[in-house]
Write a protein that holds these residues in place. Structure first.
Motif, PDB file in Angstrom:
ATOM      1  N   THR A 195       0.834  -1.202   0.000  1.00 20.10           N
ATOM      2  CA  THR A 195       0.000   0.000   0.000  1.00 20.10           C
ATOM      3  C   THR A 195       0.872   1.257   0.000  1.00 20.10           C
ATOM      4  N   ALA A 196       1.896   1.252   0.863  1.00 18.39           N
ATOM      5  CA  ALA A 196       2.784   2.411   0.943  1.00 18.39           C
ATOM      6  C   ALA A 196       3.496   2.627  -0.394  1.00 18.39           C
ATOM      7  N   GLY A 197       3.967   1.532  -0.992  1.00 16.22           N
ATOM      8  CA  GLY A 197       4.667   1.629  -2.280  1.00 16.22           C
ATOM      9  C   GLY A 197       3.758   2.143  -3.380  1.00 16.22           C
ATOM     10  N   ALA A 198       2.545   1.568  -3.456  1.00 18.97           N
ATOM     11  CA  ALA A 198       1.598   1.977  -4.505  1.00 18.97           C
ATOM     12  C   ALA A 198       1.166   3.428  -4.298  1.00 18.97           C
ATOM     13  N   ASP A 199       0.931   3.811  -3.040  1.00 21.05           N
ATOM     14  CA  ASP A 199       0.561   5.205  -2.733  1.00 21.05           C
ATOM     15  C   ASP A 199       1.678   6.159  -3.162  1.00 21.05           C
ATOM     16  N   ILE A 234      -7.461   3.214   1.442  1.00 22.43           N
ATOM     17  CA  ILE A 234      -6.227   4.016   1.453  1.00 22.43           C
ATOM     18  C   ILE A 234      -5.787   4.273   0.008  1.00 22.43           C
ATOM     19  N   LEU A 235      -5.835   3.238  -0.819  1.00 26.97           N
ATOM     20  CA  LEU A 235      -5.419   3.373  -2.219  1.00 26.97           C
ATOM     21  C   LEU A 235      -6.384   4.282  -2.990  1.00 26.97           C
ATOM     22  N   ALA A 236      -7.696   4.060  -2.778  1.00 27.50           N
ATOM     23  CA  ALA A 236      -8.697   4.839  -3.517  1.00 27.50           C
ATOM     24  C   ALA A 236      -8.637   6.317  -3.143  1.00 27.50           C
ATOM     25  N   GLU A 237      -8.465   6.613  -1.864  1.00 31.66           N
ATOM     26  CA  GLU A 237      -8.422   8.007  -1.428  1.00 31.66           C
ATOM     27  C   GLU A 237      -7.131   8.696  -1.879  1.00 31.66           C
ATOM     28  N   THR A 238      -6.045   7.944  -1.911  1.00 30.49           N
ATOM     29  CA  THR A 238      -4.781   8.519  -2.404  1.00 30.49           C
ATOM     30  C   THR A 238      -4.940   8.870  -3.885  1.00 30.49           C
ATOM     31  N   ALA A 239      -5.577   7.970  -4.636  1.00 33.38           N
ATOM     32  CA  ALA A 239      -5.798   8.236  -6.061  1.00 33.38           C
ATOM     33  C   ALA A 239      -6.678   9.471  -6.235  1.00 33.38           C
ATOM     34  N   PHE A 240      -7.668   9.626  -5.374  1.00 33.96           N
ATOM     35  CA  PHE A 240      -8.544  10.802  -5.445  1.00 33.96           C
ATOM     36  C   PHE A 240      -7.741  12.071  -5.171  1.00 33.96           C
ATOM     37  N   SER A 241      -6.907  12.023  -4.122  1.00 36.27           N
ATOM     38  CA  SER A 241      -6.135  13.221  -3.780  1.00 36.27           C
ATOM     39  C   SER A 241      -5.104  13.556  -4.858  1.00 36.27           C
TER      40      SER A 241
END
Lengths: 207, 269
Positions: free
Chosen positions: B152-156, B179-186
């Protein structure tokens, strides 16, 4: 042959696994196949690690995202060295006082917890966006979620003693009904896709 | 004495009779599937409803092309032994082909080395199909780690650094989904998610622009290919669903009126 051989392996393996579910004598063959999968997976791990190191060493040498790549490469070799040292000194890398376990308990585990704790903040931001949308579905979601959240905390009980019961009902009846509906759909979808793969009409892994 | 010992030797039953109802269901489903596939082969008309998440796929990649940004594809945490991951590879093929056609960079971090090697082949062939093998970069389909939050940390990190135009979250996810979806949104990306993990679906629905709900993801490959044979199998799934619904209603009525209790069927494993 590039197409036919993998297809034949897929079809044969799938049939053995399905039949082994019903026929006891095939259970052993199924176990052998699963063991083969695990062995291939083990070798693939070397490929994965090699891919990871190659990419980041290349990035360090090229000067692209050097810092992150350097941290990764150093972290990898440090953990590897700790593991080897722990095996040599304690005969077991997982010995509680070994440097390898120290690295795991005081570096890796806190980092994992930090990532996981981010979930609370992201939940709040995602919920805010979902509830903000002015639609009937969003309003229903907000209403149901508010009752469930309030019903799960003592403050909800203090507000109205029947709130926990309503929250329980929402989770057990409407929410469960939807989950089961989706579950049946997924199961049938999985059966459908498996049949398509077994019959060789869908080959996402082949050209 | 010898006779007695012979009598006491037990052996497992060849066919597990307790699983007979499951075999009946499987054979029934098989017959429906073969019927609809044959019907589709003969050119029978088949209506398949639109799936918005799959219709938006081209637009999402087109948007990335216009913005000059890459596309990130995340296949989930589970390996190739999951049907969801195999379905994800079917969607990946379409995404990779479109990315190649539009000249968009495709980045795919993986949590499983076997998925990574398979994905490299799938993407390479998709680029070949699109006539752009020169654009294929195997380094963009990389292995990160099998650790859940490490991945998750790496993909983020990749999403935040590369600022993709679109992020595809297609596979089996656990707690990292939001976590991944919200990071993509931001990062300002369009998020198209799809999973069969019922516990993660609410998070994707709340956080993503489009979500393929359960079976929609498994149907994606057939839907995108538009091949009549594959679409025929989707019709078979619909019929099977209708049959199950009728069966459930009948079972409820039979139990309610005390005629027969079919709950013993739930014990079959």
């Amino acid at each position: 042959m590039r197409k036919e051989v993998p297809l034949l392996i897929t079809i044969l393996t799938a049939f053995i696994v399905i039949l082994a579910f019903f026929l006891t004598p095939l259970a052993q063959t199924q176990q052998i196949l699963l063991r083969w999968y695990a062995i291939i997976g083990g070798f693939a791990m070397f490929v994965g690690v090699w891919n990871l190191l190659k990419k980041h060493v290349f990035q360090v040498s090229r000067g692209k995202n050097t810092f992150y790549s350097l941290v990764l490469v150093l972290g990898f070799f440090m953990t590897f060295a700790f593991g080897i040292y722990s095996i040599v000194k304690y005969k077991d890398a997982f010995y509680i006082n070994s440097p390898f376990m120290f690295n795991f308990n005081y570096v890796l585990a806190p980092l994992q917890s930090t990532m996981f704790s981010l979930l609370a903040f992201f939940m709040a931001s995602a919920a805010f966006r979902a509830f903000r949308i002015r639609r009937l579905e969003a309003a229903l979601l907000l209403f149901a979620a508010s009752i469930v959240m309030l019903g799960r905390v003592p403050a909800g009980y203090a507000l109205w003693h029947k709130l926990p019961l309503i929250a329980e009902w929402i989770m057990k009846i409407p929410s469960m009904a939807v989950q089961r509906g989706i579950g049946i759909g997924i199961t049938l979808g999985a059966v459908g896709m498996s049949l398509r793969i077994i019959l060789g009409i869908e080959r996402p892994y082949l050209r | 004495m010898k006779l007695l010992i012979n009598l006491l030797i037990s052996a497992p039953e060849v066919f597990q009779k307790g699983k007979l109802p499951l075999l009946v269901v499987l054979v029934f489903l098989g017959i429906i599937f073969v019927y609809f596939i044959e019907k589709a082969k003969k050119g029978g008309e088949l209506f398949i409803r639109k799936i918005p998440g799959l219709e938006a796929l081209d637009d999402a990649i087109g948007r990335s092309a216009e913005m000059g940004k890459p596309v990130v594809y995340l296949p989930g945490l589970v390996g190739l032994n999951s049907i969801t991951t195999i379905a994800s590879l079917g969607i990946l093929r379409k995404v990779a082909r479109k990315a190649a056609e539009y000249g968009v960079e495709l980045i795919m971090p993986n949590a499983d080395p076997l998925v990574m090697t398979t994905a490299q082949e799938v993407v390479k062939e998709a680029y070949l199909d699109a006539g752009r093998p020169d654009l294929y970069n195997p380094n963009n389909i990389m292995y990160l780690t099998s650790d859940q939050f490490g991945f998750t940390a790496g993909a983020d990190g990749i999403i935040m650094r590369e600022k993709p135009g679109a992020v595809f979250l297609q596979g089996y996810f656990y707690a990292e989904s939001l976590i991944l979806a919200e990071t993509a949104f931001s990062a300002g990306a369009i998020q198209i998610a799809g999973t069969t993990a019922t516990t993660q679906l609410p998070f994707f629905i709340a956080a993503c622009d489009y979500t393929l709900i359960g079976e929609e993801m498994l149907a994606a490959s057939a839907y995108l290919s538009r091949e009549p044979i594959l679409l025929g199998s989707l019709k078979a799934e619909d019929l099977a669903k209708a049959v199950i619904m009728v069966f459930l209603i009948m079972a409820i009525l039979l139990k309610t009126f005390g005629i027969i209790d079919l709950s013993f069927l739930l014990e079959i494993k």
